[in-house]
Every structure is written in C-alpha cells, then in structure tokens.
Design a protein around this motif. Structure first.
Motif, PDB file in Angstrom:
ATOM      1  N   MET A  74       3.740   9.327  17.338  1.00 40.67           N
ATOM      2  CA  MET A  74       2.984   8.300  16.650  1.00 40.67           C
ATOM      3  C   MET A  74       2.573   8.779  15.257  1.00 40.67           C
ATOM      4  O   MET A  74       2.822   8.133  14.257  1.00 40.67           O
ATOM      5  CB  MET A  74       1.750   7.944  17.479  1.00 40.67           C
ATOM      6  CG  MET A  74       0.731   7.088  16.764  1.00 40.67           C
ATOM      7  SD  MET A  74       1.361   5.447  16.425  1.00 40.67           S
ATOM      8  CE  MET A  74       0.270   4.943  15.118  1.00 40.67           C
ATOM      9  N   ALA A  75       1.928   9.948  15.196  1.00 41.76           N
ATOM     10  CA  ALA A  75       1.462  10.472  13.914  1.00 41.76           C
ATOM     11  C   ALA A  75       2.630  10.718  12.960  1.00 41.76           C
ATOM     12  O   ALA A  75       2.534  10.440  11.760  1.00 41.76           O
ATOM     13  CB  ALA A  75       0.678  11.766  14.133  1.00 41.76           C
ATOM     14  N   ALA A  76       3.751  11.221  13.488  1.00 40.50           N
ATOM     15  CA  ALA A  76       4.907  11.501  12.638  1.00 40.50           C
ATOM     16  C   ALA A  76       5.485  10.216  12.059  1.00 40.50           C
ATOM     17  O   ALA A  76       5.872  10.162  10.886  1.00 40.50           O
ATOM     18  CB  ALA A  76       5.972  12.248  13.436  1.00 40.50           C
ATOM     19  N   LEU A  77       5.532   9.156  12.867  1.00 40.65           N
ATOM     20  CA  LEU A  77       6.095   7.897  12.383  1.00 40.65           C
ATOM     21  C   LEU A  77       5.198   7.273  11.315  1.00 40.65           C
ATOM     22  O   LEU A  77       5.693   6.724  10.324  1.00 40.65           O
ATOM     23  CB  LEU A  77       6.279   6.928  13.557  1.00 40.65           C
ATOM     24  CG  LEU A  77       7.270   7.381  14.635  1.00 40.65           C
ATOM     25  CD1 LEU A  77       7.368   6.339  15.742  1.00 40.65           C
ATOM     26  CD2 LEU A  77       8.651   7.642  14.033  1.00 40.65           C
ATOM     27  N   VAL A  78       3.888   7.351  11.512  1.00 44.67           N
ATOM     28  CA  VAL A  78       2.969   6.858  10.486  1.00 44.67           C
ATOM     29  C   VAL A  78       3.100   7.709   9.224  1.00 44.67           C
ATOM     30  O   VAL A  78       3.089   7.181   8.103  1.00 44.67           O
ATOM     31  CB  VAL A  78       1.523   6.869  11.009  1.00 44.67           C
ATOM     32  CG1 VAL A  78       0.538   6.569   9.891  1.00 44.67           C
ATOM     33  CG2 VAL A  78       1.344   5.857  12.135  1.00 44.67           C
ATOM     34  N   HIS A  79       3.229   9.022   9.408  1.00 41.52           N
ATOM     35  CA  HIS A  79       3.293   9.945   8.273  1.00 41.52           C
ATOM     36  C   HIS A  79       4.470   9.630   7.360  1.00 41.52           C
ATOM     37  O   HIS A  79       4.353   9.717   6.135  1.00 41.52           O
ATOM     38  CB  HIS A  79       3.401  11.378   8.792  1.00 41.52           C
ATOM     39  CG  HIS A  79       3.211  12.423   7.740  1.00 41.52           C
ATOM     40  ND1 HIS A  79       1.973  12.751   7.234  1.00 41.52           N
ATOM     41  CD2 HIS A  79       4.105  13.223   7.100  1.00 41.52           C
ATOM     42  CE1 HIS A  79       2.110  13.698   6.321  1.00 41.52           C
ATOM     43  NE2 HIS A  79       3.399  14.007   6.229  1.00 41.52           N
ATOM     44  N   VAL A  80       5.608   9.266   7.946  1.00 43.77           N
ATOM     45  CA  VAL A  80       6.792   8.977   7.122  1.00 43.77           C
ATOM     46  C   VAL A  80       6.920   7.483   6.834  1.00 43.77           C
ATOM     47  O   VAL A  80       7.936   7.032   6.321  1.00 43.77           O
ATOM     48  CB  VAL A  80       8.076   9.497   7.796  1.00 43.77           C
ATOM     49  CG1 VAL A  80       8.006  10.997   8.001  1.00 43.77           C
ATOM     50  CG2 VAL A  80       8.343   8.778   9.117  1.00 43.77           C
ATOM     51  N   GLU A  81       5.881   6.707   7.195  1.00 44.78           N
ATOM     52  CA  GLU A  81       5.834   5.259   6.948  1.00 44.78           C
ATOM     53  C   GLU A  81       6.944   4.502   7.668  1.00 44.78           C
ATOM     54  O   GLU A  81       7.493   3.521   7.134  1.00 44.78           O
ATOM     55  CB  GLU A  81       5.878   4.963   5.454  1.00 44.78           C
ATOM     56  CG  GLU A  81       4.683   5.524   4.692  1.00 44.78           C
ATOM     57  CD  GLU A  81       4.734   5.202   3.214  1.00 44.78           C
ATOM     58  OE1 GLU A  81       3.956   4.346   2.757  1.00 44.78           O
ATOM     59  OE2 GLU A  81       5.584   5.818   2.516  1.00 44.78           O
ATOM     60  N   ALA A  82       7.286   4.952   8.861  1.00 44.20           N
ATOM     61  CA  ALA A  82       8.275   4.245   9.681  1.00 44.20           C
ATOM     62  C   ALA A  82       7.558   3.119  10.422  1.00 44.20           C
ATOM     63  O   ALA A  82       7.277   3.212  11.616  1.00 44.20           O
ATOM     64  CB  ALA A  82       8.953   5.206  10.646  1.00 44.20           C
ATOM     65  N   VAL A  83       7.243   2.072   9.682  1.00 48.43           N
ATOM     66  CA  VAL A  83       6.495   0.929  10.201  1.00 48.43           C
ATOM     67  C   VAL A  83       7.225  -0.342   9.793  1.00 48.43           C
ATOM     68  O   VAL A  83       7.616  -0.504   8.632  1.00 48.43           O
ATOM     69  CB  VAL A  83       5.050   0.907   9.658  1.00 48.43           C
ATOM     70  CG1 VAL A  83       4.309  -0.323  10.158  1.00 48.43           C
ATOM     71  CG2 VAL A  83       4.312   2.178  10.054  1.00 48.43           C
ATOM     72  N   CYS A  84       7.405  -1.240  10.755  1.00 42.90           N
ATOM     73  CA  CYS A  84       8.183  -2.451  10.513  1.00 42.90           C
ATOM     74  C   CYS A  84       7.328  -3.690  10.734  1.00 42.90           C
ATOM     75  O   CYS A  84       6.780  -3.893  11.824  1.00 42.90           O
ATOM     76  CB  CYS A  84       9.398  -2.484  11.449  1.00 42.90           C
ATOM     77  SG  CYS A  84      10.469  -3.917  11.199  1.00 42.90           S
ATOM     78  N   GLY A  85       7.199  -4.528   9.705  1.00 47.01           N
ATOM     79  CA  GLY A  85       6.513  -5.804   9.833  1.00 47.01           C
ATOM     80  C   GLY A  85       7.354  -6.788  10.618  1.00 47.01           C
ATOM     81  O   GLY A  85       8.568  -6.616  10.772  1.00 47.01           O
ATOM     82  N   LYS A  86       6.719  -7.847  11.086  1.00 48.05           N
ATOM     83  CA  LYS A  86       7.406  -8.804  11.961  1.00 48.05           C
ATOM     84  C   LYS A  86       8.629  -9.424  11.293  1.00 48.05           C
ATOM     85  O   LYS A  86       9.682  -9.566  11.909  1.00 48.05           O
ATOM     86  CB  LYS A  86       6.430  -9.912  12.375  1.00 48.05           C
ATOM     87  CG  LYS A  86       7.015 -10.918  13.352  1.00 48.05           C
ATOM     88  CD  LYS A  86       5.990 -11.975  13.718  1.00 48.05           C
ATOM     89  CE  LYS A  86       4.829 -11.360  14.461  1.00 48.05           C
ATOM     90  NZ  LYS A  86       3.861 -12.408  14.935  1.00 48.05           N
TER      91      LYS A  86
ATOM     92  N   PRO B 257      18.955   6.888  11.671  1.00 48.28           N
ATOM     93  CA  PRO B 257      17.571   6.483  11.960  1.00 48.28           C
ATOM     94  C   PRO B 257      17.513   5.001  12.327  1.00 48.28           C
ATOM     95  O   PRO B 257      18.078   4.163  11.621  1.00 48.28           O
ATOM     96  CB  PRO B 257      16.847   6.757  10.635  1.00 48.28           C
ATOM     97  CG  PRO B 257      17.676   7.795   9.947  1.00 48.28           C
ATOM     98  CD  PRO B 257      19.095   7.468  10.316  1.00 48.28           C
ATOM     99  N   ARG B 258      16.816   4.656  13.424  1.00 48.42           N
ATOM    100  CA  ARG B 258      16.770   3.257  13.839  1.00 48.42           C
ATOM    101  C   ARG B 258      15.483   2.883  14.551  1.00 48.42           C
ATOM    102  O   ARG B 258      15.419   1.827  15.174  1.00 48.42           O
ATOM    103  CB  ARG B 258      17.961   2.947  14.752  1.00 48.42           C
ATOM    104  CG  ARG B 258      18.069   3.816  15.993  1.00 48.42           C
ATOM    105  CD  ARG B 258      19.420   3.631  16.650  1.00 48.42           C
ATOM    106  NE  ARG B 258      19.623   4.512  17.792  1.00 48.42           N
ATOM    107  CZ  ARG B 258      19.612   4.108  19.061  1.00 48.42           C
ATOM    108  NH1 ARG B 258      19.394   2.836  19.352  1.00 48.42           N
ATOM    109  NH2 ARG B 258      19.806   4.959  20.043  1.00 48.42           N
ATOM    110  N   TRP B 259      14.440   3.715  14.446  1.00 47.68           N
ATOM    111  CA  TRP B 259      13.184   3.424  15.125  1.00 47.68           C
ATOM    112  C   TRP B 259      12.046   3.280  14.122  1.00 47.68           C
ATOM    113  O   TRP B 259      11.970   4.011  13.137  1.00 47.68           O
ATOM    114  CB  TRP B 259      12.826   4.535  16.111  1.00 47.68           C
ATOM    115  CG  TRP B 259      13.805   4.722  17.231  1.00 47.68           C
ATOM    116  CD1 TRP B 259      14.808   5.642  17.301  1.00 47.68           C
ATOM    117  CD2 TRP B 259      13.883   3.961  18.435  1.00 47.68           C
ATOM    118  NE1 TRP B 259      15.511   5.519  18.475  1.00 47.68           N
ATOM    119  CE2 TRP B 259      14.949   4.487  19.202  1.00 47.68           C
ATOM    120  CE3 TRP B 259      13.159   2.895  18.962  1.00 47.68           C
ATOM    121  CZ2 TRP B 259      15.311   3.984  20.445  1.00 47.68           C
ATOM    122  CZ3 TRP B 259      13.508   2.399  20.204  1.00 47.68           C
ATOM    123  CH2 TRP B 259      14.566   2.935  20.937  1.00 47.68           C
ATOM    124  N   ALA B 260      11.144   2.338  14.395  1.00 47.00           N
ATOM    125  CA  ALA B 260       9.955   2.167  13.554  1.00 47.00           C
ATOM    126  C   ALA B 260       8.845   1.534  14.392  1.00 47.00           C
ATOM    127  O   ALA B 260       9.109   0.730  15.295  1.00 47.00           O
ATOM    128  CB  ALA B 260      10.259   1.292  12.336  1.00 47.00           C
TER     129      ALA B 260
END
Length: 329
Positions: free
Chosen positions: A1-13, A108-111
């Motif tokens: 979780m922290a790593a994904l937030v850290h690299v901004e791997a976040v996907c809007g709807k 890479p394919r996860w967010a």
C-alpha cells in the motif's frame, strides 16, 4: 500500500490508462527504507522508473544515492503478493488492473483505486477516517468480507487496548488512549478506596460508544443509558452507602472537567434518570497534576466537586464553598 502511494500508482474511476502510473508487484517488493524517506518528487519518480525496469536498475539507483540497497521484502514473496493480496484487493475494488496487458507480461499493470487511496490521506482526522473507512467497506465488501474485516480490526485493536477490571469481576476493553488510562485508574484504584461497594453502571468513549456495566443494577435503579443524553465518562454507584450515592466522573486527558456549566448539565441529565441532586457526587480525574490538562483546567472545577490524579491514587482534592449555597448542590 505505502509503496503504491509513494510512486503515485493511483487510478481514478474514469482516468485514461495512459495517464496512470501503473506498478508491478516488484515495485512493492523492491522498496527500501531509503526509498520511503526520500519524499521529493524527483526521488519518487526515479524509484518508480527504476522499479519498472528491473532490480538491477533499483540497485544502481541506490548506488547513485550513495547507500546500500537493502529491500524490505524477500524476492520469493512476490507471488504471494500478486496471487493473494493483489487479487483480493482487486475483488473488493481497492486495486485496479490495467486492461489489455497479458497476464504473462511483466509490464506494470496495477494501481490503487483512487477512492481507496483517499482513505490514507494524512489530513483525515480520526473520526472522519473511521466514517470514510466504514462507508468504503459498506460499498465494496459483501457481508462475509465485512465480517472478516471487523474481526481483524477487533483483533488488532485488542493488541493495543486498555483493559479495565470492573468491581464485579468482568472486564471492559477500551481504546488505547490517555482517557482510557484515567478511567482504568478511577475504576480500579480510586473507586475501591472511596466507596463502600462500588458498581460501574456505564463507561462512555469518544464516538458515542457506551460500555454498559452492571445492567441488572441499571434495571433495578431504573436508569436508562441513552447515547443522545449528556453522558459522563463514567457513571458509578456506591451501593454500600445509605442512601445509594451516584458518582459522575469526567476523565480529562485534554479537556472537559466538571465545570459549573458541565455540572449543571449533568445534574439535569441525572434528574431525567430520577436521581436526586443530593445523591450525586462529581469527580474530575486527570493523569497527573503535571499534565497540561490539569494545569489548564483545575481552576475551572465547579464548587462542590472533587479531583483526582491517576499517578497519585492515594490522594484526592476537594473544592467546596465554606458557605454553601443552592448552587453548590
């Protein structure tokens, strides 16, 4: 979780796939303490790019930073993360997978889903977070999953909880806080020394959470505990006194002593429970006389009340008028 937030791997709807910073399981596995302490945009971008290419590039990045590369996870735990954690998060809508990428591809394919990542906004205050998390669980989890989540949350909370031993031999589990520690001291130390036969009727916590004490005694005394009332932190009765004396206790970790205004409101509450004013006694409890709350609020104690410090359990302060008036009741 922290790593994904850290690299901004976040996907809007409705975010286009090309606009999202997708990550791999290895993006999580290859993180290090050094990665996390570097919060500037350039460092986070550098790690994201290196992790998208390979472990060699991540090692080289650490060399460029002048530090040894010491990943926080073992390499062989990647499959567990991908096959169990990521899959489970995706089922609940916490994680999204980029469409059009073959499952055999290392691209890479996860967010994280944006609404899930929003739960970890550091600006969210405790109560706002609780409400947001509960809303997310209600929206994304089926009853079975919510039950598992609740069980896990209760188990984790219990590790850090404050356990209070009630006079009747039962226990109450309170959240880990200074207020809970004060309540524990009041119930376990002050009450046995002060009362002939103490009974805990109710304990309330922040968030309108009420722990019933002796429910049979509540029924006998015809007292109804309603969370919409002006509840004290602790309601106790000395059934060894004749007549029964009720103690209304406020545990002050930051604020909220039995001031004149608060005493008036609590007496009105007691009257609705058919408890006469002369049967009510009031205690303001602090952690210590050196605590900031005690230094600030001791001057605000209402006349005709007592104060107590958890770190000096054998002593008690009394504040009363030498010429009592009706206002001192």
């Amino acid at each position: 979780m922290a790593a994904l937030v850290h690299v901004e791997a976040v996907c809007g709807k409705d975010a286009p796939a090309d606009a999202v910073h997708w990550a791999r399981p290895s993006t999580v596995m290859w993180t290090s303490d050094e990665v996390f302490i570097r919060m500037d945009d350039d460092s986070r971008r550098s790690y994201r790019d290196a992790a998208s290419r390979g472990s060699k590039q991540v090692d080289e990045l650490h060399q460029a930073w002048g530090v040894p590369y010491q990943p926080v996870y073992k390499e062989n735990s990647r499959e567990t993360l991908r096959d169990e954690t990521f899959r489970g998060w995706r089922e609940h809508g916490a994680l999204q997978m980029r469409p059009g990428i073959p499952t055999s591809s290392s691209a890479p394919r996860w967010a994280l889903s944006e609404e899930f990542a929003d739960l970890f906004d550091p600006d969210l205050e405790e109560e706002a977070f609780r409400k947001a998390a509960e809303q997310w669980r209600e929206t994304h989890m089926d009853p079975g999953a919510r039950l598992k989540a609740a069980f896990a949350l209760d188990a984790e909370t219990a590790k850090h909880a404050v356990i209070v031993d009630l006079p009747d031999g039962t226990k109450r589990t309170l959240e880990n806080s200074n207020s809970s520690l004060i309540i524990k001291g009041v119930v376990e130390s002050w009450a046995p020394a002060r009362m002939g036969k103490p009974v805990v009727l109710a304990i309330s916590e922040p968030g309108v959470k009420v722990h019933m004490g002796d429910e049979r005694m509540l029924q006998i005394l015809k007292i109804k505990i309603d969370v919409n009332n002006v509840l004290p932190d602790v309601l106790m009765a000395d059934i060894g006194a004749d007549p029964v004396q009720f103690w209304i206790v406020e545990a002050v970790a930051t604020d909220g002593p039995v001031s004149a205004e608060r005493k008036k409101a609590l007496l009105a509450w007691a009257a609705r429970q058919n408890i006469k004013a002369d049967r009510c006694s009031f205690l303001t409890a602090f952690l210590s006389r050196n605590a900031d709350a005690a230094r600030r609020r001791l001057k605000d104690l209402a006349s005709g009340t007592w104060a107590w410090y958890a770190d000096e359990p054998g002593h008690e302060l009394a504040w009363y008028s030498l010429t009592p008036s009706a206002d001192d009741l």
